[in-house]
Scaffold this active site. Structure first.
Site, PDB file in Angstrom:
ATOM      1  CG  MET A  19      42.044  36.006  42.565  1.00 27.13           C
ATOM      2  SD  MET A  19      42.995  36.653  41.199  1.00 27.13           S
ATOM      3  CE  MET A  19      41.699  37.008  40.047  1.00 27.13           C
ATOM      4  N   GLY A  20      38.954  37.358  46.103  1.00 22.80           N
ATOM      5  CA  GLY A  20      38.123  38.341  46.810  1.00 22.80           C
ATOM      6  C   GLY A  20      37.028  38.925  45.942  1.00 22.80           C
ATOM      7  CG  HIS A  23      30.497  36.453  43.085  1.00 24.66           C
ATOM      8  ND1 HIS A  23      30.345  35.110  42.832  1.00 24.66           N
ATOM      9  CD2 HIS A  23      31.594  36.830  42.373  1.00 24.66           C
ATOM     10  CE1 HIS A  23      31.272  34.706  41.997  1.00 24.66           C
ATOM     11  NE2 HIS A  23      32.066  35.727  41.697  1.00 24.66           N
ATOM     12  CD  GLU A  24      23.517  34.614  45.716  1.00 25.61           C
ATOM     13  OE1 GLU A  24      22.998  33.594  45.227  1.00 25.61           O
ATOM     14  OE2 GLU A  24      22.956  35.720  45.748  1.00 25.61           O
ATOM     15  CG  HIS A  26      33.828  33.869  45.296  1.00 24.18           C
ATOM     16  ND1 HIS A  26      33.525  35.153  44.908  1.00 24.18           N
ATOM     17  CD2 HIS A  26      34.897  33.502  44.544  1.00 24.18           C
ATOM     18  CE1 HIS A  26      34.371  35.561  43.982  1.00 24.18           C
ATOM     19  NE2 HIS A  26      35.215  34.577  43.739  1.00 24.18           N
ATOM     20  CD  GLN A  50      45.457  34.534  38.903  1.00 24.44           C
ATOM     21  OE1 GLN A  50      45.850  33.833  39.818  1.00 24.44           O
ATOM     22  NE2 GLN A  50      44.201  34.476  38.466  1.00 24.44           N
ATOM     23  CD  GLN A 142      41.361  29.141  38.101  1.00 32.75           C
ATOM     24  OE1 GLN A 142      41.995  30.164  37.923  1.00 32.75           O
ATOM     25  NE2 GLN A 142      40.320  29.087  38.905  1.00 32.75           N
TER      26      GLN A 142
END
Ligand code: AMP
Length: 277
Positions: A19-20, A23-24, A26, A50, A142
């Site tokens: 979702m943008g 950070h590290e 991701h 969501q 998730q």
């Protein structure tokens, strides 16, 4: 996206949905994907369906230009940034229910959340058709939900669960961390400390209820009062546990969701418990 992929037809395609506000954490998923795929695609889409809470959706951090710079530096091959109307040209009618898998924790406190997650993940997997898709253990429930979705609907994608990246003080990296005030940022690592405390106490005392109580007291004393849940659950089914099963190499997950100020943070750790003598 489809014509880009047709033009490249890689032998293996790795996909990292996000979702943008990257950070590290991701970036570690991008690295994992690059290590085992010829081509890596990341998506950035703040999925409105969501979010069960409008304010949370509006407050969700967005930093597209920085994200693109980070992806370029990380040598991610392509990024998919669909517009809301492209993903949802009309209201979705389908409802996906994961039963026991979503009766507690995120599923319980965020009604409709996993319906929205599984719809967007289905759309993205259908558009991108990746060989492998990469998710973080940070969002353990998730990952279990998406695994069930992929099995139940026969998506032709292998899933990978990557370890949670943390700041040096133990705080799980999260896009939401940038919303913390300096005072709140000092408090936030206590969530991870509480998880470790529960883990240590379960290993030594083998008493789940007492371990949870002590960790909640620790958080309350530190000034964290708005705890939505602090749960010990089966590492696989995520069903809540009151007692250890005493099986061989029992894996349990210790999971927390709490508000620090008005920022809702989640975290979890997995531990393996040896049977008692
Ligand atoms: P999000 O942008 O928060 O939806 O997250 C996109 C993906 O990155 C999800 O699979 C997350 O579980 C994963 N992720 C988020 N934070 C971390 C972290 N600290 N370490 C590893 N993966 C993460």
């Amino acid at each position: 996206m489809r014509s880009f992929l047709l033009g490249h037809s890689p032998r293996s395609l790795g996909f990292v949905p996000t979702m943008g506000a990257l950070h590290e954490g991701h970036l570690s998923l991008i690295e994992a994907s690059k290590a085992e795929n010829e081509l890596t695609v990341c998506s950035i889409f703040v999925n409105p369906i969501q979010f069960n809470n409008r304010n949370d959706l509006h407050a969700y951090p967005r930093s597209l230009q920085t994200d693109l710079d980070m992806l370029e530096k990380a040598d991610c091959h392509a990024v998919f940034i669909p517009a809301e109307g492209e993903m949802y040209p009309s209201e979705t009618r389908i409802r996906i229910n994961f039963e026991a898998l979503e009766n507690n924790m995120e599923g319980k406190y965020r009604p409709g959340h996993f319906n929205g997650v599984s719809i967007v993940v289905s759309k993205l997997l259908n558009i991108i058709k990746p060989t492998r898709a990469y998710f973080g253990q940070k969002d353990l429930q998730q990952f279990r939900v998406v695994s069930q979705l992929v099995r139940d609907l026969s998506f032709d994608t292998e899933l990978r669960c990557c370890p949670t990246k943390r700041e040096t003080d133990g705080l799980a990296m999260s896009s939401r961390n940038m919303r913390l005030t300096p005072e709140e940022r000092v408090l936030a690592p206590k969530l991870h400390e509480a998880l470790q405390m529960v883990g240590r106490l379960i290993l030594s005392e083998r008493n789940i209820i007492m371990a949870r109580k002590k960790a909640e007291d620790f958080l309350n004393k530190a000034g964290i009062h708005n705890i939505e849940y602090l749960r010990v659950v089966d590492g696989d089914t995520l069903e809540p546990m009151q007692l250890l099963k005493n099986s061989l190499d029992e894996e349990v997950a210790i999971c927390i969701a709490a508000y620090i100020g008005d920022v809702r943070l989640i975290d979890n750790i997995l531990i393996t418990i040896p049977p008692s003598e």
